[in-house]
Scaffold this active site. Structure first.
Site, PDB file in Angstrom:
ATOM      1  CG  HIS A   2      -2.447  -0.656   0.530  1.00 43.13           C
ATOM      2  ND1 HIS A   2      -3.348  -0.245   0.920  1.00 43.13           N
ATOM      3  CD2 HIS A   2      -2.463  -1.881   1.309  1.00 43.13           C
ATOM      4  CE1 HIS A   2      -4.369  -0.962   0.354  1.00 43.13           C
ATOM      5  NE2 HIS A   2      -3.773  -2.381   0.833  1.00 43.13           N
ATOM      6  CE  LYS A   8      -6.267  13.628  -0.781  1.00 37.84           C
ATOM      7  NZ  LYS A   8      -6.979  12.982  -1.321  1.00 37.84           N
ATOM      8  CB  THR A  22     -10.876   5.321  -2.480  1.00 44.41           C
ATOM      9  OG1 THR A  22     -10.754   5.547  -0.776  1.00 44.41           O
ATOM     10  CG2 THR A  22      -9.619   3.534  -2.251  1.00 44.41           C
TER      11      THR A  22
HETATM   12  C1  LIG Z   1     -11.699   7.125   1.764  1.00 43.97           C
HETATM   13  C2  LIG Z   1     -11.806   8.013   2.718  1.00 43.97           C
HETATM   14  C3  LIG Z   1     -10.178   8.012   3.018  1.00 43.97           C
HETATM   15  C4  LIG Z   1      -9.314   7.765   1.756  1.00 43.97           C
HETATM   16  O1  LIG Z   1      -9.194   8.959   1.693  1.00 43.97           O
HETATM   17  P1  LIG Z   1      -7.306   9.407   0.504  1.00 43.97           P
HETATM   18  O2  LIG Z   1      -8.331  10.542  -0.137  1.00 43.97           O
HETATM   19  O3  LIG Z   1      -7.564   8.887  -1.220  1.00 43.97           O
HETATM   20  O4  LIG Z   1      -6.500   9.495   1.176  1.00 43.97           O
HETATM   21  C5  LIG Z   1      -9.758   8.414   4.347  1.00 43.97           C
HETATM   22  N1  LIG Z   1     -11.083   8.741   5.161  1.00 43.97           N
HETATM   23  C6  LIG Z   1     -12.091   8.538   5.406  1.00 43.97           C
HETATM   24  C7  LIG Z   1     -13.054   9.244   6.203  1.00 43.97           C
HETATM   25  C8  LIG Z   1     -12.924   7.929   3.480  1.00 43.97           C
HETATM   26  O5  LIG Z   1     -14.417   7.757   3.422  1.00 43.97           O
END
Ligand SMILES: *Cc1c(COP(=O)(O)O)cnc(C)c1O
Length: 807
Positions: free
Chosen positions: A356, A543, A651
């Site tokens: 990852h 994020k 994601t």
């Molecule tokens: C999807 C999600 C993340 C991941 O976000 P990235 O932009 O891919 O780092 C982190 N925290 C929560 C609560 C999420 O739903």
């Protein structure tokens, strides 16, 4: 997604729960009691479904998937299960008759924060897909008593409060006393040669109990129910009875190991290695209990382990559960007397691993002595694995000590978990095309040359049922109207939405839906005293807070706009709201400084009545899955601006895309594939590519050259010292220009700044053409077809787990 339950049947089920658990009738129930009674009703239905599904699995003798992860960011269960079971309407109607609002009951449920961010959320999205696609699957993790901290901002500074989720979350957990097992730590190992060969004895160990709690996850319109099995540590009742009997209570109580501390709390650092003893114990606790559980289940059905790798796929999500490799070896060799070679073959065929991250500070490297002391038998096995692997390498690369050293598991007093994972797995995958290329070229290049076929790529995906259908019901309805409901189970159908590219009515509905979602989210914020203008552009960066994700670069852009507005208050700019949501690891000082910068910038702008009409900055406290479900459907612009080569996939980028936001981002992680999916007209790409970043390092990077040669950059960076809201940000100024090595910040914010600003300007211009913007949004929604977790899971089953596709 119709369900045939009648209102009368449902009423009886809920009444029964209220009476059984509280001894009350409907009119006496409060909201919390009603929430729990609804949850228990769902559980009853899920249990029945699960029983049938189990029966079917057993008869088919299908291969099972066991997905191990230290984190599952599950989000709330009530809504997800009601939706997936097709029961939302009947529940809503029945509750309405009793004067309960279903939305209020959803809000009774705590959001279990059993993960930090993307990694744990991915694991949860995969459980949803495994259930919907009807694969027999169990996720395994730890039942942390306290999940990820609750974030509170006090005068700009992040404070952490405990996340007490169990009182309201417990109702979803089913304690399985029938599956309790024991895990051993410490002690020492004795080896004795006997007539039957080498006998291993683990002596003087501390033993604790592992108690499983099951959480059920229903698939949509399917017979599948996935189980998330969470382990809780419990003291064995083995305290010193003689001390107790002789009145030495203190001794009786303290002699034993305090087991419960193991699952007390989730470590709150994301993408960062935490070399604490307790963390190691958590990891071994998870894998030991899990492997024992998998073996017991397998033996119950097949009475032999000879066919283990044909019927079992064990997947480790990142290296945190890597100890399952030596643990499985231990059980096969010590308890079931398999030869070392045979055991190793079985393990390698059974286990697979997803990498990852390529961030060096995130790679797990445990001190050899720590493992030796805490897990003596596991240590011995890892040494054995290391020795035989190095011998093999020696045959292959005679004399190449350097290579053999690089590829070994144990070296220089450290145990390298990523190497253990590669050596012990059938397959290793990256989580986007770019990331998979990078791990093959860099951190795993030696292994890749040795065994190319072991390495594959599976791009991440999201549970579009949660992130589109449930959190954006208006868009889901529009899609139903345009392309029919089949996309809910077959995301590739979303591609058909492209046929409506020229359809004015659809495009204007799309616009109205975005507006409605923005209003919905603004109203939600208003309840917390935060006022934003739903007519402004919502620019969202949500994020974890991390240097590599470059929230700071976004802030520098906003400062630049702010300074332009200060110079020229009448500057023609569309109103913009910059929404940040991010938790920083509690000990991550520079990340907390960025939060403080955002907060003070926000406050300074709020004081200026003319500027705040044009740009507004909001820091949203306590980002979690529930907040994301409200925020992401309201985003116009999705900020995905990591330094190229650093974000493995992302994601959040997919979640906003599927909700019709346009991405401004770098060619990093899955952004590259989003770009391929939508075409350059429908995304705003800026900055260096991963290759250009590499070259920049080779040719020599100096942040100061950007500072000296670009007036805009100079002014913005200078302004950090001047400060905002009366607070100076000297440390960020120094971070950008000097950094730890005198060359500036390691994530090259200033190198990408100019092209970021240019492309952001283009984006604002594009927003001026709402019809065209809507078309771009439509292409993004349609293009999200390939980012469903269902597609990822089909790739895992086909390419890694070797499970035939079910029809
Ligand atoms: C999807 C999600 C993340 C991941 O976000 P990235 O932009 O891919 O780092 C982190 N925290 C929560 C609560 C999420 O739903």
């Amino acid at each position: 997604m119709e369900s045939n339950m009648t209102k009368e049947e449902l009423r009886a089920l809920i009444e029964n729960k209220l009476s059984r658990h509280y001894g009350i009738s409907i009119d006496e129930a409060d909201r919390a009691q009603m929430y729990k009674s609804c949850a228990r009703t769902i559980l009853e239905l899920l249990s029945e479904k699960r029983t049938k599904f189990n029966q079917k699995i057993k008869e088919s003798q299908a291969k099972k998937v066991y997905y191990l992860c230290m984190e599952f960011l599950v989000g709330r269960s009530l809504k997800n299960n009601l939706y997936n079971l097709g029961l939302e309407d009947v529940f809503r109607n029945v509750l309405k008759q009793w004067n309960f609002d279903l939305e209020d009951l959803y809000n009774e449920e705590p959001d279990p924060g059993l993960g930090n961010g993307g990694l744990g959320r991915l694991a949860s999205c995969f459980m949803d897909s495994l259930a919907t696609l009807e694969y027999p699957a169990t996720g395994y993790s730890i039942c942390y008593e306290y999940g990820l901290f609750k974030q509170k901002i006090v005068d700009g500074w992040q404070m952490e409060l405990p996340d007490i989720w169990l009182p309201g979350g417990h109702v979803w957990l089913n304690q399985r006393n029938d599956l309790v097992c024991h895990v051993r730590f410490n002690g020492h190992v004795e080896e004795n040669w006997t007539d039957e060969g080498l006998q291993i004895k683990h002596l003087n160990y501390d033993e604790i109990e592992a108690v499983p709690y099951d959480l059920m996850i229903s698939g949509l319109d399917s017979e599948g129910v996935a189980i998330l099995r969470l382990w809780r540590a419990r003291d064995l009742n083995n305290f010193d009875m003689s001390s107790f009997a002789s009145g030495d209570y203190d001794r009786a109580m303290t002699e034993k190991m305090n087991a419960e501390v193991i699952c007390k709390v989730l470590y709150p650092s994301d993408n960062h290695f935490e070399g604490k003893t307790l963390r190691l114990k958590q990891q071994y606790f998870l894998v030991s209990a899990t492997v024992q559980d998998i073996i017991a289940e397998h033996l119950q059905q097949y009475e032999t382990l000879d066919n283990f790798s044909e019927k079992v796929a064990i997947h480790i999500n990142d290296t945190h559960p890597a100890l399952c490799i030596p643990e499985l070896m231990r059980i096969l060799v010590d308890d079931y007397h398999y030869s070392w070679q045979r055991a190793y073959q079985l393990v390698k065929k059974t286990v697979s691993y997803t990498n990852h991250t390529v961030l060096s500070e995130a790679l797990e490297k445990w001190p050899e002595d720590l493992i030796k002391g805490q897990l003596p038998r596991i240590y011995g096995i890892m040494k054995g694995l290391n020795e035989s692997y190095c011998q093999e390498l020696w045959k292959r690369y005679p004399g190449d000590w350097e290579k053999i050293e690089r590829m070994s598991i144990i070296s220089h007093g450290q145990v390298r978990m990523a190497n253990l994972c590669v050596i012990g797995s059938s397959h290793v995958n990256g989580v986007s095309k770019l990331h998979s290329e990078i791990i093959q070229k860099h951190i795993f290049s030696d292994y890749y040359r040795l065994d190319t076929k072991k390495f594959i790529s599976v791009t991440n995906g999201i549970a579009h049922r949660r992130w589109l259908c449930q959190s954006n019901p208006l868009l889901s309805q529009l899609l139903d109207d345009c392309i029919g409901p089949d996309y809910k189970k077959d995301a590739s159908q979303l591609g058909k939405f492209r046929n409506f590219y020229e359809n004015k009515e659809v495009l204007s509905r799309l616009q109205a839906i975005k507006q409605a979602n923005k209003i919905r989210f603004s109203n939600q914020l208003q309840q917390n005293g935060i006022v934003i203008d739903p007519q402004s552009i919502f620019v969202v960066q949500a994020k974890r807070l991390h240097e590599y994700k470059r929230q700071l670069l976004n802030v520098l852009k906003i400062i630049s706009l702010y300074l332009d507005l200060k110079d020229e208050p009448n500057l023609s700019l569309p109103p913009q709201t910059f929404l940040f949501a991010a938790k920083a690891a509690p000990g991550y000082y520079s990340a907390k400084e960025v939060i403080r910068l955002i907060w003070n910038l926000s406050n300074e702008i709020e004081k200026d009545a003319t500027i705040r009409e044009k740009i507004r900055v909001v820091f949203l406290e306590n980002y979690d899955v529930t907040m994301a479900e409200g925020l992401l459907p309201a985003a116009d612009v999705s900020e995905q601006i990591s330094l190229a080569g650093k974000e493995a996939s992302g994601t959040g980028n997919m979640k906003m895309m599927i909700n019709g936001a346009l991405t401004i981002g770098t060619m990093d992680g899955a952004n590259v594939e989003i770009y391929e999916a939508v075409g350059k007209e429908n995304i705003f790409i800026f900055g260096m590519t991963a290759e250009e970043v590499e070259n920049k390092w080779k040719e020599g990077y100096a942040a100061s050259s950007y500072y000296h040669n670009n007036e805009k950059i100079h002014r913005v960076v200078e302004y950090l010292r001047h400060g905002f809201n009366g607070e100076s940000f000297e440390s960020i100024y120094r971070y950008l220009l000097v950094g730890d090595y005198g060359i500036g910040d390691p994530y090259m914010c200033l190198a990408d700044f100019e092209s970021y600003l240019d492309v952001y300007k283009e984006l604002l211009e594009a927003y001026h053409a709402p019809f065209r913007w809507s078309q771009k949004a439509l292409i993004n929604i349609a293009g999200a077809e390939r980012f469903a977790a269902d597609r990822s899971i089909q790739e895992y089953t086909n390419k890694i787990w070797n499970i035939p596709t079910l029809v």
